[in-house]
Structures are given as C-alpha cells and as structure tokens.
Design an enzyme around this catalytic site. Structure first.
Site, PDB file in Angstrom:
ATOM      1  N   CYS A  70       0.801  -1.234   0.000  1.00 61.00           N
ATOM      2  CA  CYS A  70       0.000   0.000   0.000  1.00 61.00           C
ATOM      3  C   CYS A  70       0.827   1.276   0.000  1.00 61.00           C
ATOM      4  O   CYS A  70       0.745   2.091  -0.926  1.00 61.00           O
ATOM      5  CB  CYS A  70      -0.929   0.028   1.221  1.00 61.00           C
ATOM      6  SG  CYS A  70      -2.016  -1.403   1.393  1.00 61.00           S
ATOM      7  N   HIS A 131      -2.511   7.125   4.045  1.00 61.55           N
ATOM      8  CA  HIS A 131      -1.472   6.124   4.363  1.00 61.55           C
ATOM      9  C   HIS A 131      -0.067   6.544   3.940  1.00 61.55           C
ATOM     10  O   HIS A 131       0.790   5.708   3.643  1.00 61.55           O
ATOM     11  CB  HIS A 131      -1.823   4.765   3.744  1.00 61.55           C
ATOM     12  CG  HIS A 131      -1.308   3.609   4.563  1.00 61.55           C
ATOM     13  ND1 HIS A 131      -1.402   2.304   4.150  1.00 61.55           N
ATOM     14  CD2 HIS A 131      -0.697   3.573   5.769  1.00 61.55           C
ATOM     15  CE1 HIS A 131      -0.895   1.498   5.056  1.00 61.55           C
ATOM     16  NE2 HIS A 131      -0.453   2.252   6.053  1.00 61.55           N
TER      17      HIS A 131
END
Length: 579
Positions: A70, A131
């Site tokens: 990610c 993130h």
C-alpha cells in the site's frame, strides 16, 4: 490592427488551452485483484459501474503497480517515482505505516501531481485513505498530511483500514502479540511456579524480592498488552476532515455512503472550474465492511459485498459528473494499489482476499498477481470506447499524464519514472515508452521487465522470489504477507527468466536450452538494472525504526479529548448540517 491580430490570436490560443484542460477523477481501490472486476473476466462479482468505464474507454491489460504494498505503491502513484527514490520503501519487515503517531511519511521534498495541478488553478481533494504519514516533530505540524502535499481538501483515514479497527474482525498483530507478550508472560509464569515449587521442597531458597520482581514484570507485561489492545483502535482508526479529527474511533456505519456523498459535494462545488478529485477507497482491505443495503447480497461473502458496494460508489460519482454536465470533460481513472491479498483468511476460515485471476502470487510480492492491477481510463471524445491496450504501463504514469494535460511542466530537478499515457490512449504511438520496468519488493530490486522494441516478447527476470509457505501454497500464510529478504527468499543466479507473452502465469522458466538467446537477454536486463540502480540516491529512510515507532507526542486526538481518551463523533453532526 497590426498589433490587434497577434493579441487576438494569443487570447484565442489561451482560451483553447484552458478549454482543453480536463477535470480528473482518480479512483483507487485497496487490495482489489485484477481478477475481481467483470471487465477483467470475473463472472460472479457484480461490478457494472467499473465495467462501464472499460466499455466507454480504455482497458489496460498489463498495468503495473510500482510496488506490491500500500504505502510505497501510493507514494509512487502520487509522485511518478519509484518509492525507493523518496525513502518510502522499507528495508525491514514492516513495509507500511501501522501507527498514526509515527514520524515517517512522504517527504516535503517530493512533488505530487496535486501540488502541480493546484499551481495551475485546479481545486484539489482527496477523499478516503491516505497512508503516507501525518506528522514529523509534533502533533500540529502535519508535515506529511494531504494538505501539505497539494490537496486543498481532505476527508478520510490518515492511516489505513485494519482488522483492529473493527470490533470482532481480528488483529494484524496476532503473531507479534504472541511473540512479544504472551510468550514472555508464559515464561515468567513458569519461572514463578518453578521457583515456588523448589522453595516449598526446600531445594532452593528464593529471596522474596525475586518473587516481587517477577510479579511486577508479569503485571507490567500484562498491563502493556491490555493497554495496547484497548487504545490501538481509537488512536489509529479515525477520520479527519482537513486537519481536524471528526470521528474517533471511526464508525463503519454507512461509511462508503458518507465518503461518496462528500465526493459528490466536492464535484458539485467545483463544476464550473477545473478540479482534481482522488477517491481512495478503503475497500477491500480488511477489515471488510458493507452497509445493510449490500451485506449478504453477493456470491462471495463479506469480500464480495464490499466490492459491490465500492462499485455502487463508482456509479454514484459517474452519475454526479453527468448531472453537473462535466462527464465529457473529465478524465476518469480506476485502479488498485496492488494485487489481491491472497493470505487474508478470517479466523473462521472465510476467504477475505480477492482474485488475481490467472496470475501467480499476490500482494507483497513481485509475481504478476502482486503487481498487475486493473487500469481503466475514460474520457469521451478523446479516448476511444472499448480500447484495449496490452503494452506495459505503470501507476506511476498517471503523474506525467495528468500534469501535462493540466498544462504544467514536469519537474526538471528529479527523475520522473512514469511516462505519459496519452500517446498510447490516443493511438499516436503503438508501443509503451517503458522499454524496462523495475519491480521492487519493498527496498529491494526483485525483478526487471523488458519489452524489446523489435519484438512481441515481454521478458521478466527475477533476482529473487519469495518462499511460499506452506509448500504448494500461492502465498506466505505464516507471515500473512511475503517478506523480501534473508531466509524468506530464494535468490537466483542466473536470474529466473520468463516470457510473459507466452507464459503470463509464470509457470515455466526459460532456460538456455529452451531459448538460444538466454544469455544475451539476461545480460541486457542485468545491464538495465545496473543503470537504474546507479540513478537511485541515498535519501532518509522513512521506515527506519525511529520513524515507524509510535510517539505519544505525535498522537492526533479530538480537540475535546484529554490524554489518550480520544473519542468524538462530528461526522453525524456534519452530515445533519449538510442536509
């Protein structure tokens, strides 16, 4: 009149340039496999709105994430650069940020496409998952926050969606808790019992302070464990609007509907001016969630429910673009940050990961299943409907594509690894500008892809591959994701070579016997890798131990909270006020 004509020509050119600048809606799923959408061959998951993007535009069939995890994949997407260039690639076991109060993140020295578009007069927003870090030195600097990287508006999750964020969904820390807490507690308990027994039998005289120290050690360990389990959710699973916490801990109730409605409001507010909207879905990363309208409706359990709700959201956004009259002047892009997480299985045995279709491996490794992702682009009148492109492309290509279309020059003070997609999409070039692409497993260069200009072959050479476990599995189930170093990998010298044009499943390596040009091909790819590595400079490691640890002074809480009791819910209030 002689001076008037050049002026009129200049104004006409400027007007034409402004009129050609499209809006951008960039949609990114989380952990969605290339085998999940119907347009990539799935017959049982219902994704009509995602499929409609392929029907009305282009489908990329060899679209690749710059990293199979990610955080580094998203850093590459935002900057158009391999994440190793920005320090956003881990050299250790932890490859993504797991605490909101850690100091690592996308450095201020990196330039995102949002920053360049904002400089061109675009309104910019990110809704959903970020993130890429939050703070550097204190809880008010927001140095890594989306608003510090070109976005004027942010509403979403600064960290990521984790099992620990949802009660009853399990924990990503199960193995670590067993190793670092439960085992020491068991050892301490055995030591106490043994010393007590020896003392009773008169075989060993144990001073009372030793018992007291062991009891205090056990109590401290148990207290730390209970504190971690109690506080992790509110301290890391929260929603923000711009720089303010609006829901802590986050609630999954109608979460997709809330974020989708906010995306729709942003489009309506900015329909008369150029805008960039990035919708970064929480789906389908675990913990899986869906609203009552979708729960239990798919043929694939909780995973399928989440995919189909995300597809509904895509449809809502497309509908708003149509309603406000900007659908034909908006470039829409849909992708996933990496392949499906094949090791995701619930405690009850339900599969919580998606499908990578025919491709081997998944999230966390450089087999095709980890890096080959959906890539759909729609722009009526510019991108032909039903176009299918099999050339190698990368999620890094979005950066130069949108930046050039917005009228901005590319940064000239750094290497941009992405390539403009428009020549491929417009049909002015039949081949990708990527002759070579480099596949990283976190910090480590694991493979090279070569599409020779004079050939239809696509060669892929692995320098190392993960050791799947248990034997015969399609992933690394004991560690939940494949690791990239040491005893967890098998190194290959000479490299393990595949011709993806003939063997996309990566089942049968090419050998000197089966391919007479084996040595020449491998030597060419090794030289390309050497040239690439020479362009990578040493930069601060955003995943150093000091950068990934939890730091209490960086903790973000609701404005009304005190200490670590971080709880508030302004989402309901804001929703009611917006009606």
């Amino acid at each position: 009149m002689k001076t008037l004509w050049p002026l009129l020509f200049f104004l006409a050119e400027a007007h034409g340039h402004a009129a050609l600048r499209p809006n951008f809606v960039l949609l990114m799923a989380d952990d969605l496999g290339i085998g999940d959408p119907g347009c990539y061959g799935n017959k049982t998951l219902r994704t009509p709105n995602i499929d409609a993007l392929a029907d009305a535009g282009a489908k990329l069939t060899q679209h690749l994430a710059a990293s199979p995890l990610c955080t580094p994949s998203r850093a590459a997407f935002m900057t158009g650069r391999y994440p190793v260039r920005s320090g956003m690639a881990s050299q250790s076991r932890v490859g993504v940020f797991i605490f909101s109060a850690s100091s690592g993140g996308l450095p201020a020295s990196e330039t995102t496409f949002a920053t360049l578009l904002r400089n061109q007069g675009y309104s910019t927003a990110l809704i959903g998952k970020w993130h890429l870090g939050l703070h550097c030195d204190n809880s008010s600097d927001f140095c890594h926050h989306p608003l510090s990287h070109g976005f004027e508006y942010f509403h979403g999750l600064p960290l990521t969606n984790l099992r620990d964020c949802k009660a009853g969904a399990g924990s990503v820390f199960s193995s670590a808790v067993r190793l670092l807490a439960l085992v020491p507690l068991q050892v301490t308990a055995v030591a106490l019992a043994t010393l007590a027994a020896l003392g009773r039998l008169g075989l060993l005289r144990v001073p009372r302070p030793v018992f007291a120290c062991l009891l205090l050690l056990a109590a401290a360990g148990l207290g730390a464990l209970l504190g971690f389990l109690h506080f992790f959710r509110p301290l890391n699973c929260f929603l923000m609007t711009n720089r303010e916490v609006t829901q802590q801990p986050l609630s999954y109730d109608n979460l997709t509907q809330r974020l989708t409605a906010d995306a729709a409001r942003f489009i309506r507010r900015n329909a008369d001016a150029p805008f960039l909207l990035v919708v970064s879905y929480l789906q389908v990363h675990t913990a899986l969630f869906s609203s009552k309208d979708f729960a239990g409706k798919s043929r694939h359990g909780a995973y399928g429910d989440a995919v189909e709700e995300m597809d509904w959201s895509v449809g809502q956004i497309m509908r708003v673009l149509q309603d406000v009259g900007v659908a034909n002047n908006t470039l829409v892009y849909f992708t996933s940050d990496q392949g499906a997480h094949v090791e995701e299985v619930s405690a009850t045995g339900e599969i919580h990961g998606g499908s990578n279709g025919i491709y081997k491996g998944g999230k966390g490794n450089s087999w095709e299943g980890g890096i080959r992702v959906p890539g759909l682009l729609r722009w009526p009148g510019v991108i032909p409907a039903g176009l299918q492109i099999g050339e190698p492309t990368s999620n890094m290509d979005v950066f130069p594509t949108v930046v050039k279309l917005a009228g901005s020059p590319l940064p000239d003070d750094r290497i941009i690894d992405g390539r403009d997609l428009m020549p491929l999409l417009r049909g002015t070039s039949p081949r990708s500008e990527h002759e070579f692409l480099f596949h990283y497993c976190n910090f480590y260069l694991s493979a090279v892809r070569w599409a020779p200009r004079n050939s239809t072959s696509v060669w892929k050479a692995f320098f190392f591959t993960p050791k799947f476990s248990p034997p015969g599995a399609n992933g690394c189930f004991p560690t939940q994701v494949c690791l990239c170093y040491g005893r967890f990998v098998t190194r290959h010298d000479p490299p393990l070579l595949f011709d993806l044009s003939k063997d996309p499943r990566e089942r049968t390596p090419v050998t000197p016997t089966s391919e007479p040009r084996f040595q020449e091909i491998v030597a060419t790819m090794e030289r390309a890798a050497e040239r690439h590595v020479q362009t990578v400079r040493d930069v601060p490691d955003q995943f150093s131990l000091g950068n990934i640890l939890w730091k209490p002074w960086l903790q973000t809480c609701c404005p009304s909270s005190s200490g670590l009791s971080c709880q508030c819910d302004r989402e309901k209030q804001d929703t009611q006020e917006s009606r």
